[in-house]
Design a protein around this motif. Structure first.
Motif, mmCIF file in Angstrom:
data_model
loop_
_atom_site.group_PDB
_atom_site.id
_atom_site.type_symbol
_atom_site.label_atom_id
_atom_site.label_comp_id
_atom_site.label_asym_id
_atom_site.label_seq_id
_atom_site.Cartn_x
_atom_site.Cartn_y
_atom_site.Cartn_z
ATOM 1 N N ALA A 1 15.931 -11.645 24.084
ATOM 2 C CA ALA A 1 16.559 -12.957 23.994
ATOM 3 C C ALA A 1 18.061 -12.780 23.841
ATOM 4 C CB ALA A 1 15.994 -13.756 22.825
ATOM 5 N N SER B 1 9.955 -8.865 23.609
ATOM 6 C CA SER B 1 10.696 -9.777 24.486
ATOM 7 C C SER B 1 12.183 -9.601 24.214
ATOM 8 C CB SER B 1 10.279 -11.232 24.233
ATOM 9 O OG SER B 1 10.561 -11.603 22.884
ATOM 10 N N GLY C 1 13.031 -13.285 28.004
ATOM 11 C CA GLY C 1 11.627 -13.617 27.785
ATOM 12 C C GLY C 1 10.799 -12.351 27.631
ATOM 13 N N ASP C 2 9.486 -12.487 27.788
ATOM 14 C CA ASP C 2 8.585 -11.344 27.646
ATOM 15 C C ASP C 2 8.893 -10.288 28.694
ATOM 16 O OD1 ASP C 2 7.290 -12.531 25.528
ATOM 17 O OD2 ASP C 2 5.735 -13.445 26.784
#
Length: 433
Positions: free
Chosen positions: A229, A227, A126-127
């Motif tokens: 992932a 971010s 995520g961020d």
């Protein structure tokens, strides 16, 4: 013995002399006052602002404050009345400290490193946040060291205004820069250094990554701007995606540039371009290594081509007037162990509006060879079509004779159509103007 200084001249001259003496006296007084204040400050320093950094063990973050290279230790760090020139705060520690000067940004830099293990445990996808808060205003580098398996891929996604790659030694206008390193086993490859405000939107990597964000002491940034992932294995060193909108250009470099691209590696650049725009590729600087097996080359996946991937040597003229999005891959080789040489590449992609009106070119349902099939589309007028390499062609029929004339517009390098490719010419016939 008493001496008397006589001033001769008019009254205005006398006033001038008096003004000069007054200014000299004031200047001397200010110098003496400044020296006295400096002495008092050294004997009884003014209280400096204190900082408290509290690190949780679970976050696995280490903070290091150290002197800038080449700077004299005129300013120091105080921790519980202990003077030191550097400070290391480990996970789980809570430290309060202060600086002995009012401008610590002139003397100290700070590194904040977070270690992320995606091999033995779950990843915090995520961020990415700039943590901890309340740090002193120093030139600082945030480092995220992510360990990951080569069976999976990691994706760094950047928020707008995206990134722009710069050459080694260049500086970003706002002094904010990102550096990306790929880590496979024990090897580290420098993917590149990037500034803000560009077109690089995503970077996918195989295995682990060391991501660094460098901020100047007065930067107002409070977010990392990217971010992380998890993705499936990309089966290559990395994939760099660029989104080009409108007329623009981008300059990119192979990993480790100007040093060598890793031996027998593969990487890809993806260019997302509106279908109504045209892109041209120009190789500005490259060198080749000495190959024992395989051949160093670039491969293109071009829109509308039936022979993808299109393979080129680095010494070839590269495709021009590409209609829409495309991929470009760089493939290394097995190098000579005694004299490996260096594979490196610096290139530019230029995106422009079409230089001719292509709205009248209607592609036929199928591609036809220049054989008897031409007679099926015989008409007493001019036809136009496109090579798979997007070189414009003009077809004209006079009676039963059909002639083909390549039309090379000024923006297409003349060498782009080689004799070998002309011998295997395929074209799309238009239905008429």
């Amino acid at each position: 013995m008493r001496r008397t200084c006589l001033f001769s001249g008019t009254g205005d001259a006398l006033v001038g002399w008096v003004q000069i003496l007054v200014r000299l006296s004031l200047k001397l007084s200010l110098v003496i006052l400044d020296e006295v204040l400096s002495l008092l400050s050294s004997l009884h320093p003014l209280p400096a602002a204190s900082f408290t950094i509290s690190l949780r063990t679970v976050d696995n973050i280490t903070v290091m404050i150290k002197l800038r290279p080449g700077v004299s230790p005129s300013c120091q760090i105080r921790v519980k009345n202990v003077i030191r020139s550097e400070l290391k705060i480990k996970p789980g520690e809570n430290v309060t400290f202060a600086f002995s000067c009012s401008t610590p940004e002139k003397y100290f830099v700070m590194e904040i490193q977070k270690n992320i293990d995606c091999v033995s445990g779950p990843c915090p996808f995520g961020d990415v946040h700039l943590y901890p808060l309340g740090l002193p205003r120093l030139n600082r580098t945030f480092i995220w060291d992510v360990k990951a398996s080569t069976k999976a891929g990691l994706e760094l996604k950047f928020s707008t205004p995206w990134l722009k790659q710069i050459e080694p030694g260049e500086t970003c206008p706002d002094f904010v820069s990102y550096n990306i390193n790929s880590c496979i086993d024990m090897a580290t490859v420098n993917i590149g250094t990037f500034c803000r405000n560009g077109s690089v939107s995503r970077v996918k990597l195989l295995g682990g990554v060391i991501m660094s964000l460098h901020l100047p002491w007065d930067s107002p940034l409070t977010t990392s701007g990217f971010s992380i992932a998890n993705r499936a294995s990309i089966k290559r060193l990395c994939i760099i995606e660029s989104i080009l909108k409108g007329e623009s250009s981008i300059t990119l470099m192979s990993p480790n540039y100007p040093l060598g691209f890793p031996e027998d590696e593969l990487m890809t650049w993806q260019f997302v371009i509106p279908s109504n725009m045209r892109a041209s590729v120009f190789f500005h600087n490259y060198s080749l290594s000495n190959c024992e097996r395989k051949e160093e080359r670039v491969e293109y996946y071009l829109p509308g081509s039936l022979s993808n991937p299109e393979v080129f040597k680095l010494s070839d003229s590269q495709p021009a007037n590409i209609a829409g999005s495309f991929n470009l891959s760089l493939q290394g080789c097995d190098q000579d162990a005694q004299n490996p040489g260096i594979l490196r590449l610096l290139f530019q992609v230029v995106v422009q509006h079409p230089q001719v009106d292509e709205s009248k070119y209607l592609p036929a349902p199928s591609l036809l060879l220049l054989t008897d099939a031409w007679a099926e589309h015989r008409k007493e007028e001019k036809y136009w079509g496109f090579l798979e390499l997007w070189t414009l062609l003009e077809f004209e029929e006079v009676g039963c004779q059909a002639t083909l004339r390549p039309v090379l517009p000024p923006w297409v390098p003349p060498a782009i159509v080689t004799a070998r490719r002309m011998a295997m010419l395929k074209f799309a016939i238009c239905d008429g103007v």
